[in-house]
Scaffold this active site. Structure first.
Site, short mmCIF file in Angstrom:
data_model
loop_
_atom_site.label_atom_id
_atom_site.label_comp_id
_atom_site.label_asym_id
_atom_site.label_seq_id
_atom_site.Cartn_x
_atom_site.Cartn_y
_atom_site.Cartn_z
N GLY A 124 0.90 -1.25 -0.15
CA GLY A 124 0.07 -0.16 0.03
C GLY A 124 0.73 1.38 -0.18
O GLY A 124 0.59 2.32 0.51
N ALA A 125 2.10 1.18 -0.67
CA ALA A 125 2.92 2.53 -0.68
C ALA A 125 3.38 3.02 0.48
O ALA A 125 3.84 4.04 0.57
CB ALA A 125 2.28 3.59 -1.58
N SER A 211 4.33 -5.52 -2.88
CA SER A 211 4.49 -4.29 -3.31
C SER A 211 5.34 -3.47 -2.10
O SER A 211 6.46 -4.06 -1.76
CB SER A 211 3.22 -3.68 -3.41
OG SER A 211 3.29 -2.06 -3.88
N ALA A 212 4.58 -2.71 -1.45
CA ALA A 212 5.55 -2.14 -0.30
C ALA A 212 5.80 -3.24 0.78
O ALA A 212 6.69 -3.08 1.60
CB ALA A 212 4.83 -0.92 0.44
N ASP A 336 3.41 -5.09 -14.21
CA ASP A 336 3.37 -4.34 -12.81
C ASP A 336 3.24 -2.91 -12.75
O ASP A 336 2.45 -2.13 -12.25
CB ASP A 336 4.66 -4.69 -11.81
CG ASP A 336 4.26 -5.60 -10.74
OD1 ASP A 336 3.08 -5.69 -10.13
OD2 ASP A 336 5.09 -6.41 -10.60
N HIS A 452 -0.39 -4.74 -11.33
CA HIS A 452 0.05 -4.69 -10.09
C HIS A 452 -1.14 -5.41 -9.15
O HIS A 452 -2.05 -5.00 -9.02
CB HIS A 452 0.48 -3.39 -9.51
CG HIS A 452 1.36 -3.01 -8.21
ND1 HIS A 452 2.44 -3.95 -8.34
CD2 HIS A 452 0.85 -2.42 -7.28
CE1 HIS A 452 3.07 -3.57 -7.07
NE2 HIS A 452 2.01 -2.56 -6.31
#
Length: 552
Positions: A124-125, A211-212, A336, A452
């Site tokens: 979630g960045a 991701s994150a 992605d 992604h």
């Protein structure tokens, strides 16, 4: 008939009597009791939701041990997510009291004992997310039930601070940053100390994330603070080497945020920020949602980990010696970068809107600006080599996505795989490439591959838990991924475990660079070598050796 009825009643009674459950579990904080589910004949699962692994955290402080509780904690409800903005940067939700974890323990035939443990870190960045994931047709994305039952592993999901409260840093000891990483580390250490009481093997913990969350897993293997806690790691579409994973100038953003909340930017900044309302702090921690080919969205992500001299004592690329004895599996999705291209080149998503070659040039120019014209020209010739004299719109759109995919996810992942393999002691290395086409792309983007986060639904078994939303091929794919992921968690080899796999996945070595392509059509022939070699060669060999004309 009467005899049959008695036999049925007797079998039901025996089933109830023999119900496999942990019952009340003793942890370092006190007693906990979850919910026991009957999955099938002689198949049960204990689900624990909302077990605290640390106390309510102090603002901009490392997490502290939980003081414990009296009586038995009923662990049957997910707890609040950590304070965060919504993706539109308009609404704050969540709670500072958010350091909780959830555990799924399968009992297949007998009560769980000495089982491998898989600890999930959400993406979630570094700004959004929670331990249970989005609600999807009545279930949650990170519901560990299917993965735990089908793979016969214990699944743990955890909460950690995000956004301002998780990652704001002044670049010095007054506000060192990385609080969210410390939360993750505290949860991993809690699992190591307590999971035996839940039937888990504390010496066999696999940390995995996307991701994150994938970058977080990478950081957790690189930090010296986890020595001996992590046996294996899986990173999906995110590593510590991604260009968005580390903020190398955090002070600039901290001062901008301080001014937004009426705090000074001098030596009193940290004290003022600590006294500011946490929701106000969270709301101030925005990133710009506007971008263009010249100013890519990925460059806006500022609330991220920092090299603090403590959790990260050095640049991530210099810490891979700490991963020498950790088995490692990593990969990316073939498109992605589409999620970012959607912001930077909006025409990409419309079959009716023309995407120009000029937009491609501007996008590539933004990613190669530190090397000037030479960097851009080398990159442009690399990405347009197969274009011919009159490239189609599909070719141009796919090239834009490829540039973002490579720069933001795929090339850093390849670099991490190489560094892991070249530093390996006992640790084995595995590379994958996920290419199942996005299920929504068929309607107006028939060229769209795996976007992604498209991999998550298959790892967590959603085609099984929400079958009406999927075709049989999607269940086949989910079965393959659960098999590879849980075999790896058990043995350190995705081919060896309780579940059969469609192809033998070779190790990635410093010279071989072999990988497995994963999709619903895969068979034994889906093993490849030197993934996207021309592009990897450009970004890791040609580009870095060009003279720099610009730096941050």
């Amino acid at each position: 008939m009467a005899v049959l009825g008695v036999l049925v009643a007797l079998s039901v009674l025996l089933e109830i009597i023999s119900a496999a459950s942990l019952g009340v579990v003793s942890t370092e904080g006190g007693l906990v009791q979850g919910q026991n589910l009957l999955l099938g004949f002689s198949r049960y699962m204990d689900v624990f939701k909302g077990i605290p692994f640390a106390d309510i955290p102090g603002r901009f402080e490392k997490p502290k041990s939980h003081p414990g509780w009296s009586g038995t904690l009923k662990a049957t409800q997910f707890r609040d997510k950590c304070l965060q903005l919504n993706p539109f940067m308009t609404i704050v939700s969540g709670n500072e009291d958010c350091l909780y974890l959830n555990i799924w323990v399968p009992h297949i035939g007998s009560v769980a004992s000495n089982m491998p443990v898989m600890v999930w870190i959400y993406g979630g960045a570094f700004m959004f997310g929670e331990s249970f994931g989005a609600n999807f047709m009545g279930t949650h994305l990170y519901n560990g039930q299917e993965l735990a039952e089908r793979g016969n592993v214990i699944v743990v999901t955890l909460g950690y601070r995000v956004g301002t409260l998780g990652f704001l840093s002044a670049g010095d000891s007054t506000l060192p940053g990385n609080y969210g990483l410390w939360d993750q580390q505290a949860a991993i250490a809690w699992v190591h100390r307590n999971i035996q009481a839940f039937g888990g093997d504390p010496s066999n913990i696999t940390v995995f994330g996307e991701s994150a969350g994938g970058a977080s897993v990478s950081f957790q293997t690189l930090t010296p603070h986890n020595k001996g806690l992590i046996r294996r790691a899986i990173t999906q579409s995110g590593v510590a080497l991604c260009p968005w994973s580390v903020n190398r100038n955090p002070r600039k953003y901290a001062e901008e945020l301080a001014l937004k909340v009426n705090c000074p930017t001098d030596s009193g900044m940290a004290d003022c920020l600590k006294m500011t309302d946490p929701k106000v702090l969270t709301k101030a921690g925005t990133v710009s949602l506007t971008s263009s080919p010249d100013d890519p969205f990925v460059d806006n992500l500022a609330l991220t980990p920092v090299i603090d001299g403590d959790f990260l004592p050095d640049d991530p690329s210099n810490l891979f010696h700490n991963t020498a004895d950790i088995d490692y599996m990593a990969g990316a999705n073939d498109m992605d970068g589409h999620i970012f291209t959607f912001y930077d080149v909006p025409s990409i998503n419309s079959p009716l809107t023309f995407t120009s070659v000029d937009e491609i040039k501007r996008l590539l120019g933004a990613f190669t600006k530190e090397k000037g014209t030479l960097g851009f020209e080398n990159g442009f010739s690399t990405y347009t080599l197969d274009w011919g004299s009159n490239p189609s719109q599909e070719t141009i759109k796919k090239t834009a996505v490829a540039i973002e995919t490579d720069y933001i996810f795929l090339i850093p992942t390849q670099a991490a795989l190489y560094l892991h393999a070249s530093n390996a002691g006992t640790g084995r290395t595995y590379s994958y490439f996920f290419s199942e086409p996005n299920r929504m792309g068929n309607y107006n983007k028939p060229w769209l591959g795996a976007d992604h986060a498209d991999d998550l639904q298959y790892v967590f078994g959603l085609p099984y838990s929400t079958p009406l939303m999927y075709w049989p091929k999607h269940r086949t794919l989910s079965g393959h991924m659960i098999a590879y992921w849980t075999n790896f968690a058990k043995t350190g080899d995705p081919n060896v475990g309780d579940l059969r796999t469609p192809a033998t996945w070779p190790t990635f070595t410093s010279t071989g660079h072999k990988f497995l392509e994963i999709n619903s059509k895969m068979d034994a022939g889906y093993v490849g070598q030197k993934l996207r070699l021309r592009y990897v060669n450009f970004w890791t060999s040609i580009f870095p050796n060009l003279p720099s004309i610009y730096s941050e």
